[in-house]
Design an enzyme around this catalytic site. Structure first.
Site, short mmCIF file in Angstrom:
data_model
loop_
_atom_site.label_atom_id
_atom_site.label_comp_id
_atom_site.label_asym_id
_atom_site.label_seq_id
_atom_site.Cartn_x
_atom_site.Cartn_y
_atom_site.Cartn_z
N SER A 152 31.18 0.04 -19.10
CA SER A 152 32.30 0.61 -18.37
C SER A 152 32.32 2.14 -18.53
O SER A 152 31.34 2.80 -18.22
CB SER A 152 33.61 -0.04 -18.84
OG SER A 152 34.68 0.34 -18.04
N ASP A 191 34.21 -7.70 -10.03
CA ASP A 191 34.81 -6.71 -10.93
C ASP A 191 36.01 -6.07 -10.24
O ASP A 191 35.88 -5.46 -9.18
CB ASP A 191 33.76 -5.65 -11.29
CG ASP A 191 34.18 -4.75 -12.43
OD1 ASP A 191 35.37 -4.38 -12.50
OD2 ASP A 191 33.31 -4.40 -13.24
N HIS A 220 35.54 -7.64 -14.67
CA HIS A 220 35.19 -6.48 -15.49
C HIS A 220 35.09 -6.81 -16.98
O HIS A 220 34.28 -6.22 -17.69
CB HIS A 220 36.22 -5.37 -15.28
CG HIS A 220 35.81 -4.06 -15.87
ND1 HIS A 220 34.76 -3.30 -15.37
CD2 HIS A 220 36.28 -3.37 -16.94
CE1 HIS A 220 34.62 -2.21 -16.09
NE2 HIS A 220 35.53 -2.22 -17.05
#
Length: 135
Positions: free
Chosen positions: A17, A82, A111
């Protein structure tokens, strides 16, 4: 260059991320054995404004502009559903890699749950134990 007694071929850079930002920056500047990007973003502004096509000087997270400078093999892992960083970010980064390896697009993953899918660990294991050895 060997620093702290650790050779570049013994370093694997892994970012997830927002953590892909320092990972891409580091890998673009220094040699390593490999780079693994898990749910990466193309840029901070592109997360906030998905239709943006240009990187502006005030975008502090320009992965899209740095990824092509990485000379190590790059594995990208991204969930197709996501909800934080759209799957299109993973695809765009993959297309700009100098040395991409087969990515892992986790069908149905969001995610924060990619690693809960069995293929996540299988892909990492395959990459690290088989592909990276043969590159």
């Amino acid at each position: 260059m060997v620093r702290y007694g650790i050779r570049p071929e013994n370093v694997i850079i892994y970012g997830q991320s927002i953590g892909t930002v320092p990972s891409v920056d580091l890998a673009a500047r220094y040699e390593s054995a490999a780079v693994i990007l898990h749910s990466p973003l193309t840029s901070g502004m592109r997360v906030a404004f998905p239709d943006m096509k240009t990187t502006y000087c005030f975008d502090a997270f320009p992965n899209i502009d740095k990824i092509s400078k990485i000379t190590s093999p790059v594995l990208i892992i991204h969930g197709t559903e996501d909800e934080v960083i759209d799957f299109s970010h993973g695809l765009a980064l993959f297309e700009r890699c100098q040395r991409p390896v087969e990515p892992l697009w986790v069908e149905g993953a969001g995610h924060n749950d990619v690693e809960l899918y069995g293929q996540y660990l299988e892909r990492l294991k395959q990459f690290l134990s088989q592909e990276l050895v043969n590159l």
